[in-house]
Scaffold this motif. Sequence first.
Motif, short mmCIF file in Angstrom:
data_model
loop_
_atom_site.label_atom_id
_atom_site.label_comp_id
_atom_site.label_asym_id
_atom_site.label_seq_id
_atom_site.Cartn_x
_atom_site.Cartn_y
_atom_site.Cartn_z
N LEU A 32 0.91 -1.25 -0.04
CA LEU A 32 -0.13 -0.25 -0.13
C LEU A 32 0.68 1.42 -0.12
O LEU A 32 0.55 2.20 -0.86
N ARG A 33 1.85 1.42 0.48
CA ARG A 33 2.76 2.54 1.14
C ARG A 33 3.88 2.97 -0.29
O ARG A 33 3.64 4.13 -0.91
N LYS A 44 1.18 8.56 -13.24
CA LYS A 44 0.05 7.61 -13.23
C LYS A 44 0.72 6.07 -13.36
O LYS A 44 0.04 4.86 -13.30
N SER A 45 1.42 5.59 -14.49
CA SER A 45 1.62 4.13 -14.56
C SER A 45 2.59 3.53 -14.25
O SER A 45 1.88 2.17 -13.38
N ALA A 46 3.11 4.13 -12.67
CA ALA A 46 3.93 3.18 -11.73
C ALA A 46 2.75 3.31 -11.02
O ALA A 46 3.06 2.25 -10.34
N ALA A 47 2.00 4.02 -10.36
CA ALA A 47 0.92 4.29 -9.44
C ALA A 47 -0.09 3.29 -9.97
O ALA A 47 -0.35 2.24 -8.90
N LYS A 52 -1.67 -2.77 -9.20
CA LYS A 52 -2.10 -4.16 -9.71
C LYS A 52 -0.98 -5.14 -9.11
O LYS A 52 -1.98 -6.14 -8.52
N ALA A 53 -0.32 -4.64 -7.86
CA ALA A 53 0.28 -5.48 -7.41
C ALA A 53 -0.17 -5.31 -6.11
O ALA A 53 -0.12 -6.51 -5.09
N ALA A 72 -10.41 -4.25 3.05
CA ALA A 72 -10.05 -4.51 1.72
C ALA A 72 -10.12 -4.00 -0.13
O ALA A 72 -9.97 -2.94 0.03
N SER A 73 -11.77 -3.75 0.16
CA SER A 73 -12.58 -3.65 -1.22
C SER A 73 -12.32 -1.84 -1.07
O SER A 73 -12.44 -1.00 -1.92
N ARG A 74 -12.53 -1.67 0.18
CA ARG A 74 -13.10 0.02 0.40
C ARG A 74 -10.78 1.10 -0.07
O ARG A 74 -11.12 1.29 -0.72
N LYS A 75 -10.16 -0.16 0.36
CA LYS A 75 -8.87 0.79 0.39
C LYS A 75 -8.56 0.51 -1.19
O LYS A 75 -7.77 1.27 -1.69
N ILE A 76 -8.90 -0.83 -1.74
CA ILE A 76 -8.57 -0.70 -2.95
C ILE A 76 -9.69 0.03 -4.29
O ILE A 76 -8.74 0.92 -5.22
N SER A 77 -11.02 0.24 -3.68
CA SER A 77 -11.49 1.33 -4.19
C SER A 77 -10.88 2.90 -4.15
O SER A 77 -10.83 3.24 -5.43
#
Length: 87
Positions: A32-33, A44-47, A52-53, A72-77
Motif C-alpha cells: 500500500l505504501r 500514473k503508470s507506476a501507480a 495491480k501488485a 480491503a475492497s474500500r482500500k482498493i476502491s
Amino acid sequence: MANTPQSKKRARQNERRFQINKARRSRIRTFLRRVEEAIASGDKSAAGDALKAAQPELMRGVSKGVFHKNTASRKISRLASRVNALG
C-alpha cells in the motif's frame, strides 16, 4: 498466566498466529505504501502497476483472515480512484 495444558497450548498457538498475521499485515502495508508513493510522485503508470501488485496481496489478507473483505475492497476502491484521477 495459563494454567491448564489446554490454555498453555492455546497461548502458544495464539503467539504463533500473531507473528504470522503481523508479518502479513506488514507485507500488505508495504504494498500500500508503494502505491501511495507512486501517487505522490504523480507517475500514473507506476501507480497503476503498484496498485495491480497490491490488489492480490490485500485480497490474500482477506482470505487469511487478516482483514475484513469490505475493508480491503474500500482500500482498493479509494486507491483506484486516486490513481485514475492522476491523468
